[in-house]
Write a protein that holds these residues in place. Structure first.
Motif, PDB file in Angstrom:
ATOM      1  N   UNK A 199      -9.913   2.213  -5.670  1.00 40.71           N
ATOM      2  CA  UNK A 199      -8.955   2.480  -6.741  1.00 40.71           C
ATOM      3  C   UNK A 199      -7.945   1.336  -6.802  1.00 40.71           C
ATOM      4  N   UNK A 200      -7.210   1.214  -7.904  1.00 39.47           N
ATOM      5  CA  UNK A 200      -6.126   0.215  -7.943  1.00 39.47           C
ATOM      6  C   UNK A 200      -5.043   0.585  -6.935  1.00 39.47           C
ATOM      7  N   UNK A 201      -4.703  -0.320  -6.068  1.00 39.12           N
ATOM      8  CA  UNK A 201      -3.680  -0.057  -5.062  1.00 39.12           C
ATOM      9  C   UNK A 201      -2.421  -0.842  -5.339  1.00 39.12           C
ATOM     10  N   UNK A 202      -1.669  -1.140  -4.273  1.00 44.72           N
ATOM     11  CA  UNK A 202      -0.428  -1.903  -4.442  1.00 44.72           C
ATOM     12  C   UNK A 202      -0.113  -2.661  -3.158  1.00 44.72           C
ATOM     13  N   UNK A 203       0.523  -3.825  -3.342  1.00 43.25           N
ATOM     14  CA  UNK A 203       0.931  -4.680  -2.230  1.00 43.25           C
ATOM     15  C   UNK A 203       2.419  -4.451  -1.963  1.00 43.25           C
ATOM     16  N   UNK A 204       2.751  -3.892  -0.777  1.00 45.33           N
ATOM     17  CA  UNK A 204       4.133  -3.575  -0.432  1.00 45.33           C
ATOM     18  C   UNK A 204       4.771  -4.583   0.511  1.00 45.33           C
ATOM     19  N   UNK A 205       4.116  -5.689   0.784  1.00 45.66           N
ATOM     20  CA  UNK A 205       4.675  -6.695   1.682  1.00 45.66           C
ATOM     21  C   UNK A 205       5.841  -7.394   0.992  1.00 45.66           C
ATOM     22  N   UNK A 206       7.032  -7.317   1.578  1.00 43.13           N
ATOM     23  CA  UNK A 206       8.214  -7.909   0.946  1.00 43.13           C
ATOM     24  C   UNK A 206       8.563  -9.284   1.506  1.00 43.13           C
ATOM     25  N   UNK A 207       8.015  -9.638   2.640  1.00 39.22           N
ATOM     26  CA  UNK A 207       8.343 -10.904   3.301  1.00 39.22           C
ATOM     27  C   UNK A 207       7.391 -11.996   2.796  1.00 39.22           C
ATOM     28  N   UNK A 208       7.897 -12.880   1.947  1.00 39.00           N
ATOM     29  CA  UNK A 208       7.053 -13.932   1.377  1.00 39.00           C
ATOM     30  C   UNK A 208       6.477 -14.861   2.446  1.00 39.00           C
ATOM     31  N   UNK A 209       7.206 -15.042   3.538  1.00 34.78           N
ATOM     32  CA  UNK A 209       6.757 -15.973   4.564  1.00 34.78           C
ATOM     33  C   UNK A 209       5.528 -15.471   5.311  1.00 34.78           C
ATOM     34  N   UNK A 210       5.299 -14.160   5.298  1.00 35.57           N
ATOM     35  CA  UNK A 210       4.118 -13.612   5.967  1.00 35.57           C
ATOM     36  C   UNK A 210       3.118 -12.993   4.997  1.00 35.57           C
ATOM     37  N   UNK A 211       3.492 -12.884   3.715  1.00 32.44           N
ATOM     38  CA  UNK A 211       2.605 -12.248   2.739  1.00 32.44           C
ATOM     39  C   UNK A 211       1.303 -13.019   2.563  1.00 32.44           C
ATOM     40  N   UNK A 212       1.375 -14.349   2.591  1.00 28.13           N
ATOM     41  CA  UNK A 212       0.193 -15.203   2.518  1.00 28.13           C
ATOM     42  C   UNK A 212      -0.511 -15.164   1.164  1.00 28.13           C
ATOM     43  N   UNK A 213       0.154 -14.610   0.149  1.00 26.63           N
ATOM     44  CA  UNK A 213      -0.455 -14.586  -1.177  1.00 26.63           C
ATOM     45  C   UNK A 213       0.432 -15.241  -2.222  1.00 26.63           C
ATOM     46  N   UNK A 214       1.499 -15.922  -1.762  1.00 24.55           N
ATOM     47  CA  UNK A 214       2.358 -16.657  -2.683  1.00 24.55           C
ATOM     48  C   UNK A 214       3.470 -15.867  -3.307  1.00 24.55           C
ATOM     49  N   UNK A 215       3.531 -14.559  -3.039  1.00 18.30           N
ATOM     50  CA  UNK A 215       4.601 -13.755  -3.623  1.00 18.30           C
ATOM     51  C   UNK A 215       4.902 -12.569  -2.727  1.00 18.30           C
ATOM     52  N   UNK A 216       5.786 -11.701  -3.199  1.00 22.66           N
ATOM     53  CA  UNK A 216       6.122 -10.507  -2.444  1.00 22.66           C
ATOM     54  C   UNK A 216       5.346  -9.330  -3.032  1.00 22.66           C
ATOM     55  N   UNK A 217       6.033  -8.247  -3.350  1.00 25.38           N
ATOM     56  CA  UNK A 217       5.336  -7.057  -3.849  1.00 25.38           C
ATOM     57  C   UNK A 217       4.696  -7.296  -5.217  1.00 25.38           C
ATOM     58  N   UNK A 218       3.490  -6.763  -5.358  1.00 25.29           N
ATOM     59  CA  UNK A 218       2.801  -6.833  -6.644  1.00 25.29           C
ATOM     60  C   UNK A 218       1.675  -5.808  -6.660  1.00 25.29           C
ATOM     61  N   UNK A 219       0.953  -5.775  -7.758  1.00 25.26           N
ATOM     62  CA  UNK A 219      -0.093  -4.763  -7.943  1.00 25.26           C
ATOM     63  C   UNK A 219      -1.435  -5.174  -7.368  1.00 25.26           C
ATOM     64  N   UNK A 220      -1.498  -6.274  -6.647  1.00 26.82           N
ATOM     65  CA  UNK A 220      -2.754  -6.745  -6.062  1.00 26.82           C
ATOM     66  C   UNK A 220      -2.790  -6.397  -4.576  1.00 26.82           C
ATOM     67  N   UNK A 221      -3.549  -5.374  -4.223  1.00 28.71           N
ATOM     68  CA  UNK A 221      -3.631  -4.921  -2.832  1.00 28.71           C
ATOM     69  C   UNK A 221      -4.778  -5.558  -2.061  1.00 28.71           C
ATOM     70  N   UNK A 222      -5.418  -6.561  -2.645  1.00 28.52           N
ATOM     71  CA  UNK A 222      -6.510  -7.225  -1.931  1.00 28.52           C
ATOM     72  C   UNK A 222      -5.953  -8.065  -0.789  1.00 28.52           C
TER      73      UNK A 222
END
Length: 493
Positions: A199-222
């Motif tokens: 299902x569509x999930x969500x990315x709750x990581x708020x720390x950009x330095x450890x998120x490793x996806x270039x941003x903080x919270x967003x709708x991409x839970x991959x």
């Protein structure tokens, strides 16, 4: 678990570059063994009891709940000023970061501090401000698993008579259809053996330095990968390849079945809700708590509503702490009120589960791990708080599940055997989904009661492993019986 110290925080807004003695159990409070690579995963040596107790836990955040600001996105200027004043005697500055789904607020310090100092600061804040209901450190959690290099073509954990779940018989009655299982973890790859159930999930990581996806919270839970370089998560940390931990956990719980490829998940008729709350070096308690609340259908500030609330929440993660934090307690209470069962890994330090959080929290189903022969796994935590055991694997016999071949960035879909209480936990989460599919009216308490009442005896030595071994067929039968009793007017469990 390999204990390490310290972490370097560089290039992060609002923080100085510092080195502070941090342990792996702290930093993300316990990734109890991240793996090096899918093709050559190596089991970590277990630490001595003295080594496990020695490292100090660090964090750079506090969680504060105000009596008068629970519904406000930002506390008043006066409240923030008093919080800042409480931090000054400790040689640090504190600023408001965001509001939690529980109503508490997260404050950011300008540098990591040891947990004992954070607790002192929290007490000073609470004692100096009558409007503070509670204050506590925002610790970091890590995935709970011990990797190994064994790959097996057969999923012994599903059907073998010694420790298998007796799933073929259970599947005749339930596959988990109509139930959503949330995996709060590192994110999930769109693996070919998972896609139909994702299902569509969500990315709750708020720390950009450890998120490793270039941003903080967003709708991409991959999962973008959680690889690290030497010393990134603490001095002595060797650096590791991406674990794809959430993808492996998701496959155990609900990989697609009967599609002619790969593996079968325990509840392959259920849907998977990926909730990303951990990145490089783990994840914060506050992010995990928000992920839990959102997964169950609760409101989290500045996050779109979850249209597919979960009835089961899998937490294959944990950290070293002698007490359950108030933040976890409130999050667990919130999701249970919405009808969600919380299933938690006991931890992999080969110690009392009383020292591992959130496994030491009330009102969760705590799962430890057995080996293929039914003995307690060498790494598995134990104790009176453990509810039951499930297959977690050990050296030479891991749990086969979905994975990715990339050592850093995502590459090809693959499969591998991992070991750990992280692997045992989604077995129980999957069986809970099978039960809720045949009896949706079961409460979280009833699910836990029936799970513990329908276990099999241990064939091996498993002291401190709870009531017994998970048995999917017996658990589904118990859920069906409870449904029949309710229909006939008799009280349920």
């Amino acid at each position: 678990m390999k204990l390490v110290s310290p972490i370097r925080r560089a290039g992060r807004p609002g923080l100085r570059s510092v080195r502070a003695p941090l342990s792996a159990a702290v930093l993300a409070s316990t990734l109890l063994g991240l793996h090096t690579a899918p093709a050559s995963a190596v089991e970590r040596a277990q630490p001595s009891a003295a080594a496990a107790a020695a490292p100090l836990e660090y964090s750079d955040r506090l969680i504060v709940r105000y009596r008068s600001a629970a519904e406000a996105d930002v506390p008043s200027a006066g409240l923030q000023l008093r919080a800042h004043a409480a931090a000054q005697p400790f040689g640090t500055h504190m600023k408001h970061l965001r509001r939690l789904g529980t109503g508490a607020h997260v404050f950011q310090l300008d540098r990591p501090m040891p947990q004992d100092k954070l607790q002192q600061m929290a007490r000073a804040l609470q004692n100096g401000d009558a409007d503070v209901e509670y204050a506590e450190p925002d610790l970091r959690m890590r995935p709970q698993f011990v990797p190994n290099d064994a790959k097996y073509a057969k999923q012994w954990n599903l059907f073998e008579p010694t420790t298998g779940l007796n799933l073929p018989t259970a599947w005749e009655k339930s596959t988990g259809a109509g139930v959503v299982v949330a995996v709060v973890d590192t994110g999930v790859r769109p693996h070919v053996d998972l896609q139909a159930n994702l299902l569509p999930g969500y990315d709750f990581v708020t720390d950009r330095s450890t998120a490793n996806d270039g941003n903080a919270r967003d709708a991409d839970a991959s999962d973008p990968g959680d690889w690290t370089v030497a010393d990134e998560c603490g001095e002595g940390w060797p650096g590791e390849s991406s674990s794809w931990h959430g993808t492996h956990v998701a496959g155990i719980a609900a990989a697609v079945a009967n599609n002619g490829i790969g593996v079968a998940g325990v509840a392959h008729g259920a849907k998977l809700l990926p909730v990303r709350a951990m990145g490089r070096c783990g994840g914060y308690t506050s992010d995990i708590a928000d992920g839990m609340i959102w997964a169950a259908g609760g409101k989290v500030s500045r996050v779109p509503a979850n249209k597919t609330p979960a009835r089961v929440i899998n937490l294959s993660l944990g950290g070293a702490s002698r007490t359950c934090s108030t933040t976890y307690s409130e999050a667990i209470k919130a999701v249970r009120q919405r009808g969600a069962v919380v299933v938690v890994a006991a931890g992999n330090e080969n110690m009392s589960v009383a020292r591992s959080t959130p496994a030491n929290c009330a009102d969760v189903v705590v799962v430890t791990a057995v080996k293929r022969n039914g003995h307690r796994a060498s790494y598995a935590n134990y104790g009176t708080a453990v509810d039951l055991a499930a297959p977690g694997g050990d050296t030479g016999a891991g749990i086969l599940s979905t994975l990715n071949s990339g050592t850093r960035k995502p590459a090809k879909d693959t499969y591998a055997g991992y070991s750990g209480t992280s692997m045992a936990t989604p077995h129980v989460a999957g069986v809970a989904a099978l039960m809720l599919s045949v009896n949706p009216k079961l409460t979280p308490t009833q699910v836990e009661t029936l799970l513990k009442a329908s276990v099999r005896p241990f064939p091996g030595n498993c002291t401190g492993c709870g009531k017994g071994m998970l048995d999917a067929n017996m658990a589904v039968d118990a859920a069906i019986t409870a449904r029949s009793l309710t229909v006939q007017g008799a009280p349920g469990p």
